[in-house]
Motif scaffolding. Structure first.
Motif, PDB file in Angstrom:
ATOM      1  N   ARG A 178      -0.865  -1.937   5.640  1.00  0.00           N
ATOM      2  CA  ARG A 178      -0.103  -0.544   5.030  1.00  0.00           C
ATOM      3  C   ARG A 178       1.250  -0.677   5.534  1.00  0.00           C
ATOM      4  O   ARG A 178       2.116  -0.396   4.511  1.00  0.00           O
ATOM      5  N   VAL A 179       1.705  -1.012   6.460  1.00  0.00           N
ATOM      6  CA  VAL A 179       3.199  -1.178   6.863  1.00  0.00           C
ATOM      7  C   VAL A 179       3.885  -1.987   6.003  1.00  0.00           C
ATOM      8  O   VAL A 179       4.862  -1.942   5.494  1.00  0.00           O
ATOM      9  N   GLU A 180       3.161  -3.176   5.633  1.00  0.00           N
ATOM     10  CA  GLU A 180       3.922  -4.348   4.969  1.00  0.00           C
ATOM     11  C   GLU A 180       3.904  -4.050   3.494  1.00  0.00           C
ATOM     12  O   GLU A 180       4.896  -3.748   2.716  1.00  0.00           O
ATOM     13  N   ALA A 181       2.996  -3.242   2.979  1.00  0.00           N
ATOM     14  CA  ALA A 181       2.752  -2.900   1.640  1.00  0.00           C
ATOM     15  C   ALA A 181       3.934  -1.410   1.381  1.00  0.00           C
ATOM     16  O   ALA A 181       4.547  -1.601   0.314  1.00  0.00           O
ATOM     17  N   VAL A 182       4.071  -0.687   2.384  1.00  0.00           N
ATOM     18  CA  VAL A 182       5.128   0.048   2.272  1.00  0.00           C
ATOM     19  C   VAL A 182       6.578  -0.390   2.296  1.00  0.00           C
ATOM     20  O   VAL A 182       7.626  -0.037   1.446  1.00  0.00           O
ATOM     21  N   LYS A 183       6.677  -1.351   3.098  1.00  0.00           N
ATOM     22  CA  LYS A 183       8.005  -2.118   3.033  1.00  0.00           C
ATOM     23  C   LYS A 183       8.283  -2.825   1.691  1.00  0.00           C
ATOM     24  O   LYS A 183       9.484  -2.674   0.965  1.00  0.00           O
ATOM     25  N   VAL A 184       7.423  -3.401   1.028  1.00  0.00           N
ATOM     26  CA  VAL A 184       7.607  -3.913  -0.527  1.00  0.00           C
ATOM     27  C   VAL A 184       7.761  -2.829  -1.333  1.00  0.00           C
ATOM     28  O   VAL A 184       8.722  -3.055  -2.155  1.00  0.00           O
ATOM     29  N   MET A 185       6.907  -1.587  -1.304  1.00  0.00           N
ATOM     30  CA  MET A 185       7.232  -0.687  -2.432  1.00  0.00           C
ATOM     31  C   MET A 185       8.572   0.083  -2.280  1.00  0.00           C
ATOM     32  O   MET A 185       9.318   0.375  -2.994  1.00  0.00           O
ATOM     33  N   THR A 186       9.149   0.216  -0.795  1.00  0.00           N
ATOM     34  CA  THR A 186      10.260   0.878  -0.710  1.00  0.00           C
ATOM     35  C   THR A 186      11.425   0.329  -1.022  1.00  0.00           C
ATOM     36  O   THR A 186      12.543   0.466  -1.570  1.00  0.00           O
ATOM     37  N   TRP A 187      11.416  -1.308  -0.869  1.00  0.00           N
ATOM     38  CA  TRP A 187      12.378  -2.074  -1.205  1.00  0.00           C
ATOM     39  C   TRP A 187      12.570  -1.964  -2.984  1.00  0.00           C
ATOM     40  O   TRP A 187      13.792  -2.046  -3.348  1.00  0.00           O
TER      41      TRP A 187
END
Length: 198
Positions: A178-187
Protein backbone atom coordinates in the motif's frame (compact mmCIF):
# COMPACT_ATOMS: atom_id res chain seq x y z
CA UNK A 1 20.08 14.38 36.09
CA UNK A 2 17.11 13.35 38.25
CA UNK A 3 14.80 15.49 36.11
CA UNK A 4 15.97 13.76 32.92
CA UNK A 5 15.56 10.36 34.56
CA UNK A 6 12.01 11.25 35.63
CA UNK A 7 11.10 12.21 32.05
CA UNK A 8 12.70 9.06 30.60
CA UNK A 9 10.81 6.76 32.94
CA UNK A 10 7.60 8.79 32.61
CA UNK A 11 7.79 8.44 28.83
CA UNK A 12 8.00 4.67 29.22
CA UNK A 13 5.04 4.61 31.61
CA UNK A 14 2.80 6.90 29.58
CA UNK A 15 3.64 5.02 26.36
CA UNK A 16 2.80 1.61 27.82
CA UNK A 17 -0.04 2.42 30.23
CA UNK A 18 -1.44 5.75 29.15
CA UNK A 19 -1.88 8.76 31.38
CA UNK A 20 -4.54 7.19 33.58
CA UNK A 21 -2.60 3.96 34.10
CA UNK A 22 0.67 5.63 35.09
CA UNK A 23 1.14 6.41 38.79
CA UNK A 24 3.63 8.68 40.51
CA UNK A 25 4.35 5.89 42.97
CA UNK A 26 5.57 3.59 40.22
CA UNK A 27 7.43 6.43 38.55
CA UNK A 28 9.23 7.20 41.81
CA UNK A 29 10.11 3.52 42.21
CA UNK A 30 11.54 3.34 38.68
CA UNK A 31 13.56 6.50 39.17
CA UNK A 32 14.83 5.33 42.55
CA UNK A 33 13.50 8.13 44.71
CA UNK A 34 10.65 8.74 47.09
CA UNK A 35 7.38 9.96 45.61
CA UNK A 36 7.67 13.20 47.59
CA UNK A 37 11.02 13.90 45.91
CA UNK A 38 9.37 14.07 42.49
CA UNK A 39 7.50 17.17 43.65
CA UNK A 40 10.78 19.02 44.00
CA UNK A 41 11.07 18.75 40.19
CA UNK A 42 7.43 18.79 39.02
CA UNK A 43 4.30 19.96 40.78
CA UNK A 44 2.09 17.05 39.64
CA UNK A 45 1.58 14.23 37.15
CA UNK A 46 -0.01 16.55 34.61
CA UNK A 47 3.08 18.76 34.47
CA UNK A 48 5.25 15.66 33.93
CA UNK A 49 2.91 14.49 31.18
CA UNK A 50 3.15 17.74 29.22
CA UNK A 51 6.93 17.85 29.68
CA UNK A 52 7.12 14.34 28.19
CA UNK A 53 4.83 15.26 25.29
CA UNK A 54 6.88 18.37 24.53
CA UNK A 55 10.18 16.46 24.56
CA UNK A 56 8.76 13.74 22.27
CA UNK A 57 7.36 16.38 19.92
CA UNK A 58 10.66 18.30 19.71
CA UNK A 59 12.59 15.09 19.07
CA UNK A 60 10.35 14.01 16.18
CA UNK A 61 10.36 17.46 14.55
CA UNK A 62 14.16 17.51 14.78
CA UNK A 63 14.41 14.04 13.19
CA UNK A 64 12.07 15.00 10.36
CA UNK A 65 13.90 18.26 9.71
CA UNK A 66 17.28 16.52 9.65
CA UNK A 67 15.98 13.78 7.36
CA UNK A 68 14.54 16.27 4.88
CA UNK A 69 17.74 18.34 4.84
CA UNK A 70 19.85 15.25 4.16
CA UNK A 71 18.06 14.63 0.84
CA UNK A 72 17.81 18.23 -0.40
CA UNK A 73 20.20 17.43 -3.25
CA UNK A 74 17.84 14.78 -4.68
CA UNK A 75 15.03 15.29 -7.19
CA UNK A 76 11.60 16.13 -5.74
CA UNK A 77 10.26 12.64 -6.41
CA UNK A 78 13.01 11.10 -4.27
CA UNK A 79 12.59 13.78 -1.60
CA UNK A 80 8.84 13.14 -1.47
CA UNK A 81 9.27 9.38 -1.21
CA UNK A 82 12.00 9.74 1.38
CA UNK A 83 9.72 11.93 3.51
CA UNK A 84 6.98 9.29 3.25
CA UNK A 85 9.48 6.61 4.21
CA UNK A 86 10.48 8.64 7.28
CA UNK A 87 6.88 8.70 8.46
CA UNK A 88 6.37 5.01 7.67
CA UNK A 89 9.53 4.13 9.58
CA UNK A 90 8.18 6.07 12.55
CA UNK A 91 4.86 4.18 12.37
CA UNK A 92 6.77 0.88 12.43
CA UNK A 93 9.12 1.82 15.25
CA UNK A 94 8.52 0.17 18.58
CA UNK A 95 10.36 2.78 20.60
CA UNK A 96 8.81 4.81 23.40
CA UNK A 97 8.21 7.96 21.32
CA UNK A 98 6.35 6.04 18.60
CA UNK A 99 4.28 4.14 21.16
CA UNK A 100 3.45 7.35 23.00
CA UNK A 101 2.27 9.11 19.82
CA UNK A 102 0.19 6.09 18.79
CA UNK A 103 -1.56 5.99 22.14
CA UNK A 104 -2.06 9.75 22.45
CA UNK A 105 -3.30 10.13 18.86
CA UNK A 106 -5.72 7.20 18.87
CA UNK A 107 -6.70 7.14 22.56
CA UNK A 108 -6.06 10.59 24.05
CA UNK A 109 -6.94 11.16 27.72
CA UNK A 110 -10.28 12.97 27.67
CA UNK A 111 -9.05 15.85 29.83
CA UNK A 112 -6.10 16.51 27.51
CA UNK A 113 -7.77 15.85 24.17
CA UNK A 114 -7.82 19.48 23.06
CA UNK A 115 -4.25 20.12 24.23
CA UNK A 116 -2.97 17.06 22.38
CA UNK A 117 -4.89 18.07 19.27
CA UNK A 118 -3.22 21.50 19.44
CA UNK A 119 0.20 19.86 19.77
CA UNK A 120 -0.44 17.63 16.75
CA UNK A 121 -1.59 20.63 14.72
CA UNK A 122 1.58 22.45 15.78
CA UNK A 123 3.59 19.49 14.44
CA UNK A 124 1.62 19.60 11.19
CA UNK A 125 2.22 23.32 10.81
CA UNK A 126 5.98 22.92 11.21
CA UNK A 127 5.96 19.97 8.82
CA UNK A 128 3.96 22.00 6.30
CA UNK A 129 6.43 24.87 6.48
CA UNK A 130 9.24 22.48 5.55
CA UNK A 131 7.18 20.85 2.82
CA UNK A 132 6.09 24.20 1.33
CA UNK A 133 9.70 25.00 0.51
CA UNK A 134 10.06 21.67 -1.27
CA UNK A 135 6.86 22.18 -3.27
CA UNK A 136 7.80 25.73 -4.30
CA UNK A 137 11.27 24.64 -5.36
CA UNK A 138 9.90 21.73 -7.39
CA UNK A 139 7.31 23.95 -9.12
CA UNK A 140 9.91 26.58 -10.02
CA UNK A 141 12.26 23.94 -11.44
CA UNK A 142 9.47 22.38 -13.51
CA UNK A 143 9.76 19.03 -11.75
CA UNK A 144 6.08 19.08 -10.85
CA UNK A 145 2.97 20.79 -12.16
CA UNK A 146 1.75 24.13 -10.84
CA UNK A 147 -0.33 23.01 -7.88
CA UNK A 148 -2.25 24.95 -5.30
CA UNK A 149 0.04 24.82 -2.27
CA UNK A 150 -2.74 24.24 0.29
CA UNK A 151 -4.23 21.46 -1.83
CA UNK A 152 -0.86 19.74 -2.22
CA UNK A 153 -0.12 19.97 1.51
CA UNK A 154 -3.59 18.71 2.43
CA UNK A 155 -3.23 15.73 0.08
CA UNK A 156 0.14 14.72 1.50
CA UNK A 157 -1.05 15.07 5.10
CA UNK A 158 -4.18 13.01 4.38
CA UNK A 159 -2.05 10.30 2.77
CA UNK A 160 0.31 10.16 5.75
CA UNK A 161 -2.58 10.08 8.22
CA UNK A 162 -4.23 7.33 6.17
CA UNK A 163 -1.06 5.24 6.22
CA UNK A 164 -0.83 5.75 9.98
CA UNK A 165 -4.27 4.17 10.39
CA UNK A 166 -3.63 1.46 7.79
CA UNK A 167 -0.54 0.31 9.67
CA UNK A 168 -2.80 -0.64 12.58
CA UNK A 169 -4.76 -3.08 10.39
CA UNK A 170 -2.42 -4.79 7.95
CA UNK A 171 0.63 -7.02 8.19
CA UNK A 172 3.96 -5.70 6.93
CA UNK A 173 3.69 -7.29 3.48
CA UNK A 174 0.28 -5.81 2.69
CA UNK A 175 1.12 -2.49 4.31
CA UNK A 176 4.33 -2.16 2.28
CA UNK A 177 2.35 -2.81 -0.94
CA UNK A 178 0.00 0.00 0.00
CA UNK A 179 2.88 2.37 0.73
CA UNK A 180 4.35 1.70 -2.72
CA UNK A 181 0.94 2.16 -4.37
CA UNK A 182 0.52 5.49 -2.58
CA UNK A 183 3.95 6.63 -3.78
CA UNK A 184 3.02 5.86 -7.40
CA UNK A 185 -0.33 7.63 -7.26
CA UNK A 186 1.01 10.64 -5.34
CA UNK A 187 3.74 11.14 -7.90
CA UNK A 188 1.19 10.94 -10.73
CA UNK A 189 -0.79 13.71 -9.06
CA UNK A 190 2.26 15.99 -9.15
CA UNK A 191 3.53 15.14 -12.64
CA UNK A 192 3.56 18.02 -15.14
CA UNK A 193 0.91 17.68 -17.89
CA UNK A 194 2.05 15.48 -20.75
CA UNK A 195 4.62 13.54 -18.70
CA UNK A 196 4.17 9.85 -18.06
CA UNK A 197 4.78 8.23 -14.66
CA UNK A 198 7.60 5.72 -14.72
Amino acid sequence: MSKDKILTEALSLFASRGYEGATLSELASRVGMKKASIYSHYKNKEEIFWAVIDCAYQEEIAKLSTGMKEVQHLAFRERLHNMMDQHVHFYKENDENANLWRRMTLFPPQDFKEGLKAKLLEYEQQFNEMLEQDLDRAIQSGEIREVNRDTGLAMINCILDGLFVEYSYYDDEEFNKRVEAVKVMTWRAFLPAGKEAE
